[in-house]
Motif scaffolding. Sequence first.
Motif, PDB file in Angstrom:
ATOM      1  N   THR A  53       0.831  -1.197   0.000  1.00 37.00           N
ATOM      2  CA  THR A  53       0.000   0.000   0.000  1.00 37.00           C
ATOM      3  C   THR A  53       0.872   1.256   0.000  1.00 37.00           C
ATOM      4  N   GLU A  54       0.252   2.387   0.285  1.00 40.85           N
ATOM      5  CA  GLU A  54       0.984   3.648   0.245  1.00 40.85           C
ATOM      6  C   GLU A  54       2.045   3.729   1.338  1.00 40.85           C
ATOM      7  N   PHE A  55       3.086   4.519   1.072  1.00 41.02           N
ATOM      8  CA  PHE A  55       4.211   4.654   1.999  1.00 41.02           C
ATOM      9  C   PHE A  55       3.944   5.749   3.027  1.00 41.02           C
ATOM     10  N   GLN A  56       4.533   5.550   4.203  1.00 41.30           N
ATOM     11  CA  GLN A  56       4.523   6.543   5.264  1.00 41.30           C
ATOM     12  C   GLN A  56       5.974   6.821   5.669  1.00 41.30           C
ATOM     13  N   GLN A  57       6.187   7.942   6.326  1.00 40.83           N
ATOM     14  CA  GLN A  57       7.537   8.292   6.749  1.00 40.83           C
ATOM     15  C   GLN A  57       7.811   7.779   8.163  1.00 40.83           C
ATOM     16  N   ILE A  58       9.034   7.309   8.365  1.00 37.41           N
ATOM     17  CA  ILE A  58       9.515   7.029   9.716  1.00 37.41           C
ATOM     18  C   ILE A  58       9.932   8.370  10.312  1.00 37.41           C
ATOM     19  N   ASP A  59       9.257   8.795  11.351  1.00 33.50           N
ATOM     20  CA  ASP A  59       9.430  10.150  11.876  1.00 33.50           C
ATOM     21  C   ASP A  59      10.891  10.480  12.187  1.00 33.50           C
ATOM     22  N   GLY A  60      11.305  11.661  11.723  1.00 29.44           N
ATOM     23  CA  GLY A  60      12.644  12.152  12.023  1.00 29.44           C
ATOM     24  C   GLY A  60      13.761  11.444  11.292  1.00 29.44           C
ATOM     25  N   THR A  61      13.420  10.690  10.244  1.00 25.38           N
ATOM     26  CA  THR A  61      14.428   9.961   9.471  1.00 25.38           C
ATOM     27  C   THR A  61      14.154  10.162   7.977  1.00 25.38           C
ATOM     28  N   PRO A  62      15.105   9.815   7.126  1.00 23.00           N
ATOM     29  CA  PRO A  62      14.861   9.900   5.681  1.00 23.00           C
ATOM     30  C   PRO A  62      14.187   8.649   5.115  1.00 23.00           C
ATOM     31  N   TYR A  63      13.682   7.782   5.972  1.00 23.32           N
ATOM     32  CA  TYR A  63      13.140   6.506   5.509  1.00 23.32           C
ATOM     33  C   TYR A  63      11.619   6.547   5.385  1.00 23.32           C
ATOM     34  N   ARG A 137       9.706  27.719  23.279  1.00 20.50           N
ATOM     35  CA  ARG A 137       8.834  28.911  23.284  1.00 20.50           C
ATOM     36  C   ARG A 137       9.665  30.161  22.992  1.00 20.50           C
ATOM     37  N   LEU A 138       9.181  30.971  22.059  1.00 20.50           N
ATOM     38  CA  LEU A 138       9.849  32.241  21.785  1.00 20.50           C
ATOM     39  C   LEU A 138       9.631  33.208  22.937  1.00 20.50           C
ATOM     40  N   ASP A 139       8.436  33.201  23.484  1.00 15.70           N
ATOM     41  CA  ASP A 139       8.092  34.053  24.618  1.00 15.70           C
ATOM     42  C   ASP A 139       7.978  33.166  25.847  1.00 15.70           C
ATOM     43  N   PRO A 140       8.799  33.367  26.873  1.00 13.72           N
ATOM     44  CA  PRO A 140       8.737  32.511  28.064  1.00 13.72           C
ATOM     45  C   PRO A 140       7.377  32.487  28.740  1.00 13.72           C
ATOM     46  N   ASP A 141       6.576  33.539  28.544  1.00 11.00           N
ATOM     47  CA  ASP A 141       5.273  33.596  29.196  1.00 11.00           C
ATOM     48  C   ASP A 141       4.148  32.996  28.354  1.00 11.00           C
ATOM     49  N   SER A 142       4.447  32.612  27.124  1.00 10.92           N
ATOM     50  CA  SER A 142       3.412  32.063  26.263  1.00 10.92           C
ATOM     51  C   SER A 142       3.419  30.543  26.358  1.00 10.92           C
ATOM     52  N   PRO A 143       2.222  29.928  26.267  1.00 14.76           N
ATOM     53  CA  PRO A 143       2.173  28.461  26.327  1.00 14.76           C
ATOM     54  C   PRO A 143       2.742  27.832  25.066  1.00 14.76           C
ATOM     55  N   ILE A 144       3.234  26.604  25.204  1.00 15.86           N
ATOM     56  CA  ILE A 144       3.758  25.869  24.048  1.00 15.86           C
ATOM     57  C   ILE A 144       2.582  25.347  23.236  1.00 15.86           C
ATOM     58  N   THR A 145       2.583  25.617  21.958  1.00 15.90           N
ATOM     59  CA  THR A 145       1.522  25.132  21.080  1.00 15.90           C
ATOM     60  C   THR A 145       2.123  24.222  20.020  1.00 15.90           C
ATOM     61  N   GLY A 146       1.288  23.339  19.515  1.00  9.82           N
ATOM     62  CA  GLY A 146       1.742  22.418  18.479  1.00  9.82           C
ATOM     63  C   GLY A 146       2.368  21.171  19.062  1.00  9.82           C
ATOM     64  N   LYS A 147       2.451  20.150  18.243  1.00 10.64           N
ATOM     65  CA  LYS A 147       3.009  18.871  18.666  1.00 10.64           C
ATOM     66  C   LYS A 147       4.506  18.827  18.412  1.00 10.64           C
ATOM     67  N   GLY A 148       5.193  18.077  19.247  1.00 12.75           N
ATOM     68  CA  GLY A 148       6.618  17.914  19.065  1.00 12.75           C
ATOM     69  C   GLY A 148       6.936  16.955  17.938  1.00 12.75           C
ATOM     70  N   ALA A 149       8.164  17.004  17.465  1.00 12.51           N
ATOM     71  CA  ALA A 149       8.615  16.116  16.397  1.00 12.51           C
ATOM     72  C   ALA A 149       9.328  14.912  17.010  1.00 12.51           C
ATOM     73  N   LYS A 150       9.063  13.740  16.487  1.00 14.76           N
ATOM     74  CA  LYS A 150       9.645  12.517  17.013  1.00 14.76           C
ATOM     75  C   LYS A 150      10.805  12.072  16.138  1.00 14.76           C
ATOM     76  N   ALA A 151      11.933  11.776  16.766  1.00 13.28           N
ATOM     77  CA  ALA A 151      13.090  11.259  16.052  1.00 13.28           C
ATOM     78  C   ALA A 151      13.207   9.768  16.360  1.00 13.28           C
ATOM     79  N   VAL A 152      12.818   8.929  15.422  1.00 13.17           N
ATOM     80  CA  VAL A 152      12.776   7.487  15.644  1.00 13.17           C
ATOM     81  C   VAL A 152      14.184   6.904  15.551  1.00 13.17           C
ATOM     82  N   THR A 153      14.529   6.103  16.539  1.00  6.66           N
ATOM     83  CA  THR A 153      15.842   5.454  16.564  1.00  6.66           C
ATOM     84  C   THR A 153      15.753   3.946  16.402  1.00  6.66           C
ATOM     85  N   ALA A 154      14.568   3.372  16.619  1.00  7.59           N
ATOM     86  CA  ALA A 154      14.415   1.920  16.509  1.00  7.59           C
ATOM     87  C   ALA A 154      12.952   1.582  16.268  1.00  7.59           C
ATOM     88  N   LEU A 155      12.714   0.362  15.801  1.00  3.37           N
ATOM     89  CA  LEU A 155      11.361  -0.138  15.580  1.00  3.37           C
ATOM     90  C   LEU A 155      11.144  -1.384  16.429  1.00  3.37           C
TER      91      LEU A 155
END
Length: 240
Positions: A53-63, A137-155
């Motif tokens: 089927t269609e391909f997906q990316q392994i997060d944080g890798t070129p695979y 955070r660019l502004d220390p008083d502002s909340p963090i928004t958005g999801k973090g990025a995952k760097a996969v090291t193993a499966l």
Amino acid sequence: MTVSKQWWKLIGLVVVATVAGCSKAPVTPTTNAQVVATTTPTPLPAPNEVWMTEFQQIDGTPYLYAPIYVAAQEQRNIIKQLKSAASERYEGRNGGADIRNYMFVHRDNLSASKLLANNSSRLLEMEQLGATTVPARLDPDSPITGKGAKAVTALWHLRVLADTNGDKTLNESDRKQLDISDASGANYTEIIRDIDKILLVYPQGLDRRLVIYTSGTKRFVADVNIPNRRAITKELPPLN
């Protein structure tokens, strides 16, 4: 006197027959066919037709990667499963689809390889392991928004190699094993084998996991070191 001699001859024949009978090798008891079916692993032939089927990316890798399915029974159902699984990036249970392998492609140099050498086993799970980084955070008083990025090291893989319950299929009722590979699918390594049921998988940081499982009538706890691809396993005390 004649009668007495005849009796002695008769007794001698009985003794000889008895000794001769004892000299024979003991008869090997027959084995119950049901016992053989439930305890002896039976490798099944690889399916004649598979599809990808269609391909997906392994997060944080070129695979990139795509599952390789059994084609015959799965084609109609997998389309629906892929729509719901796409948001989960194929992590965790695969929804009952009969996955036999994975194809990996490097998006930059176009190299490609498969996770396993053949399609004779079934993969029940594949989980991406690695650290999640949260944007600063660019502004220390502002909340963090958005999801973090995952760097996969193993499966992390859960795999069935053979039909251990005699039903001529590969499924979660068969004995399983836990394996680990690189994010590229390379260096596939067996970690724990002969698992009947997993009772708990408990993360201990990024590099270790505790796995509690049953094998036959016994229960075990294993401390899995993910970078080293090793597990220290100990048997739990019996319940009775």
